[in-house]
Design an enzyme around this catalytic site. Structure first.
Site, PDB file in Angstrom:
ATOM      1  N   GLY A   1       0.828  -1.203   0.000  1.00  0.00           N
ATOM      2  CA  GLY A   1       0.000   0.000   0.000  1.00  0.00           C
ATOM      3  C   GLY A   1       0.857   1.246   0.000  1.00  0.00           C
ATOM      4  O   GLY A   1       1.704   1.427   0.879  1.00  0.00           O
ATOM      5  N   ILE A   2       0.658   2.094  -1.007  1.00  0.00           N
ATOM      6  CA  ILE A   2       1.438   3.334  -1.071  1.00  0.00           C
ATOM      7  C   ILE A   2       0.495   4.522  -1.231  1.00  0.00           C
ATOM      8  O   ILE A   2       0.606   5.341  -2.128  1.00  0.00           O
ATOM      9  CB  ILE A   2       2.527   3.267  -2.164  1.00  0.00           C
ATOM     10  CG1 ILE A   2       3.537   4.409  -1.994  1.00  0.00           C
ATOM     11  CG2 ILE A   2       1.908   3.219  -3.564  1.00  0.00           C
ATOM     12  CD1 ILE A   2       4.855   4.191  -2.668  1.00  0.00           C
ATOM     13  N   GLY A   3      -0.453   4.578  -0.281  1.00  0.00           N
ATOM     14  CA  GLY A   3      -1.366   5.711  -0.213  1.00  0.00           C
ATOM     15  C   GLY A   3      -0.727   6.841   0.567  1.00  0.00           C
ATOM     16  O   GLY A   3       0.466   7.118   0.440  1.00  0.00           O
TER      17      GLY A   3
ATOM     18  N   SER B   1       3.261   6.638   0.823  1.00  0.00           N
ATOM     19  CA  SER B   1       4.047   7.601   0.053  1.00  0.00           C
ATOM     20  C   SER B   1       4.890   8.463   0.982  1.00  0.00           C
ATOM     21  O   SER B   1       6.043   8.791   0.677  1.00  0.00           O
ATOM     22  CB  SER B   1       3.126   8.479  -0.809  1.00  0.00           C
ATOM     23  OG  SER B   1       2.200   9.195  -0.013  1.00  0.00           O
TER      24      SER B   1
ATOM     25  N   ALA C   1      20.551   3.653  12.420  1.00  0.00           N
ATOM     26  CA  ALA C   1      20.205   2.225  12.407  1.00  0.00           C
ATOM     27  C   ALA C   1      21.439   1.332  12.366  1.00  0.00           C
ATOM     28  O   ALA C   1      21.379   0.168  12.768  1.00  0.00           O
ATOM     29  CB  ALA C   1      19.316   1.931  11.204  1.00  0.00           C
TER      30      ALA C   1
ATOM     31  N   GLU D   1       4.248   1.266  16.103  1.00  0.00           N
ATOM     32  CA  GLU D   1       4.229   2.621  16.670  1.00  0.00           C
ATOM     33  C   GLU D   1       3.234   3.525  15.951  1.00  0.00           C
ATOM     34  O   GLU D   1       2.566   4.364  16.559  1.00  0.00           O
ATOM     35  CB  GLU D   1       5.631   3.235  16.600  1.00  0.00           C
ATOM     36  CG  GLU D   1       5.748   4.610  17.227  1.00  0.00           C
ATOM     37  CD  GLU D   1       5.521   4.595  18.731  1.00  0.00           C
ATOM     38  OE1 GLU D   1       4.500   5.189  19.168  1.00  0.00           O
ATOM     39  OE2 GLU D   1       6.331   4.014  19.457  1.00  0.00           O
TER      40      GLU D   1
ATOM     41  N   GLY E   1      -0.368   8.573  15.569  1.00  0.00           N
ATOM     42  CA  GLY E   1       0.448   9.040  14.453  1.00  0.00           C
ATOM     43  C   GLY E   1       1.920   9.180  14.795  1.00  0.00           C
ATOM     44  O   GLY E   1       2.603   8.210  15.121  1.00  0.00           O
TER      45      GLY E   1
ATOM     46  N   LYS F   1      -7.244   2.263  19.593  1.00  0.00           N
ATOM     47  CA  LYS F   1      -5.969   2.765  20.109  1.00  0.00           C
ATOM     48  C   LYS F   1      -5.882   2.610  21.624  1.00  0.00           C
ATOM     49  O   LYS F   1      -4.833   2.220  22.166  1.00  0.00           O
ATOM     50  CB  LYS F   1      -5.796   4.226  19.708  1.00  0.00           C
ATOM     51  CG  LYS F   1      -5.741   4.433  18.191  1.00  0.00           C
ATOM     52  CD  LYS F   1      -5.902   5.896  17.813  1.00  0.00           C
ATOM     53  CE  LYS F   1      -5.955   6.080  16.305  1.00  0.00           C
ATOM     54  NZ  LYS F   1      -6.242   7.477  15.908  1.00  0.00           N
TER      55      LYS F   1
END
EC number: 1.1.1.3
Length: 444
Positions: free
Chosen positions: A10-12, A16, A33, A129, A134, A205
């Site tokens: 998914g690249i919504g 993106s 990292a 996370e 968000g 949540k």
């Protein structure tokens, strides 16, 4: 060290954002990292749009299972949403030995026990996370930063849509339906806003935060959920005059009898920082026995704020990939073999057993003896009154009106006792409309 290879499902909006932030900050992220993080594959039904976003930087496919089947992919990032295909794909990725990062709070709140168990058995990580608040790192704070504490309670504004609506209702004196349409026009609310305005999104949540805070299994089915659709500008105005603001809160609290897990509108004292969180912003207050009260504030949604959380999870996985699973931070903060026992020791309480205080607005006939009858019924139920305000009849119904509003604030009482008392009060012939009840949270 070889860069970790990521497959994006998914690249919504969030997908993106994840791609762009990784591209923009790749060197800084690599230094943190200890190795590179590369999106090697993207799966999206709209392959044309996906190719426009990623260009030649990643392989684009229309079938998510191609990503899962690729032996070079180390981590699958699920950004599809919902309970259906997303669940199947996450479980398939785990079975294939892939780590999983997801922003899907609904999936984890309902099926988290199954998913975390499968991941533990396979020795892979499930990081989430981005599923709560968000870009605010509240999962990491609860799971790691506050690990020395016995968490007493968590209360949060964790749905930006409802907070925007309530802020607009207060600022402009408008009723819910009018502001909802404006929120939809501005893009703050979906065309079908049910999950937001009925409190379901916030409850997903809150369920995750409750499990992490108290070491219990995720139990969304036991959460009490109440939205904001019945709130009126009248109550928001009265609350303001009394020194409170109305917020939709997700609340989980440790008590002697068990854990409270509830989402509903609440009166919060204006002097509390969380009462002053406006617009589509999120905030979470956590109270621990050692640290006291801490506040986490920021953007609860959006492309790059949520991407920030997704990438933080990818960095954690990059650091811990190849480590002994027994030495990793547990998915729900507590060691998995202790969750079932804790769930029995700390049951989620039914709403009838929750103890809190209340704001009541009762529309009554403006005649002698009405207040005395109501206060007697409350007293008979063992409910102590903190304050009573009677509005002028002219103010409520216009000149010559023969009805008025009684505003009653109570001290703490058991919800079940309040239910019985309100049923009796509602039956009085001098009570002219359904009683408005809003719980009051001092958040001391």
């Amino acid at each position: 060290m070889k860069p970790i290879q990521v497959g994006l499902l998914g690249i919504g909006t969030v997908g993106s954002g994840t791609f762009h932030v990784l591209q923009r900050n790749q060197e800084e992220i690599r230094r943190r990292a200890g190795r590179g993080i590369e999106i090697a594959m993207v799966a999206d039904l709209d392959t044309t749009r996906a190719k426009q976003i990623v260009g030649d930087a990643a392989k684009v496919v229309g079938d998510a299972r191609e990503v899962i089947a690729n032996p070079d992919i180390d981590v699958v990032v699920e950004l599809i949403g919902g309970y259906g295909i997303a669940k199947a794909l996450v479980l398939e990725a785990i079975a294939a030995g892939k780590h999983v990062v997801t922003a899907n709070k609904a999936l984890l709140a309902v099926h988290g026990t199954e998913i975390f168990k499968a991941a533990a058995e396979k020795g892979v990580m499930v990081a989430y996370e981005a599923a709560v608040a968000g870009g605010i790192p509240i999962i990491k704070a609860l799971r790691e930063g506050l690990t020395a504490n016995s968490i007493q309670w968590v209360a949060g504004i964790i749905n930006g849509t409802t907070n925007f609506i309530l802020s607009e209702m207060r600022d402009k004196g408008l009723d819910f339906d009018v502001v909802l349409k404006e929120a939809q026009r501005l893009g703050y609310a979906e065309a079908d806003p049910t999950f937001d305005i009925e409190g379901v999104d916030a409850a997903h949540k809150a369920t995750l935060m409750s499990a992490i805070a108290f070491g219990i299994p995720v139990q969304f089915d036991k959460a009490y959920v109440e939205g904001i659709t019945k709130l009126t500008s009248t109550d928001i105005k009265y609350a303001e005059q009394l020194g409170y603001r109305i917020k939709l809160l997700g609340i989980t609290k440790r008590t002697d009898k068990g854990v409270e897990l509830r989402v509903h509108p609440s009166l919060v004292p204006t002097k509390r920082l969380i009462a002053n969180v406006e617009g589509a912003m999120n905030a979470v207050v956590v109270h621990g026995d050692a640290v006291g009260t801490t506040l986490y504030y920021g953007k609860g949604a959006g492309s790059e704020p949520t991407a920030s959380a997704v990438i933080a999870d990818l960095v954690d996985i990059a650091r811990m990939d190849g480590s002994d699973p027994a030495h990793r931070v547990p998915a729900l903060a507590f060691q998995a073999n202790t969750l079932a026992a804790a769930g029995n020791e700390l049951p989620v309480l039914p709403m009838a057993d929750v103890v809190t205080s209340y704001y009541l607005r009762i529309r009554v006939a403006d005649e002698a003896g009405v207040l005395a009858k109501i206060t007697t019924l409350l007293a008979n139920a063992g409910i102590s009154i903190d304050a009573v305000i009677q509005r002028e009849a002219d103010e409520v119904g216009g000149e010559g009106s023969n009805q008025t509003d009684l505003i009653i604030l109570t001290h703490d009482t058991r919800e079940g006792d309040m239910d019985k008392a309100l049923a009796e009060i509602q039956g009085l012939p001098t009570v002219l409309a359904p009683i408005t009840r809003i719980r009051k949270e001092e958040l001391n």
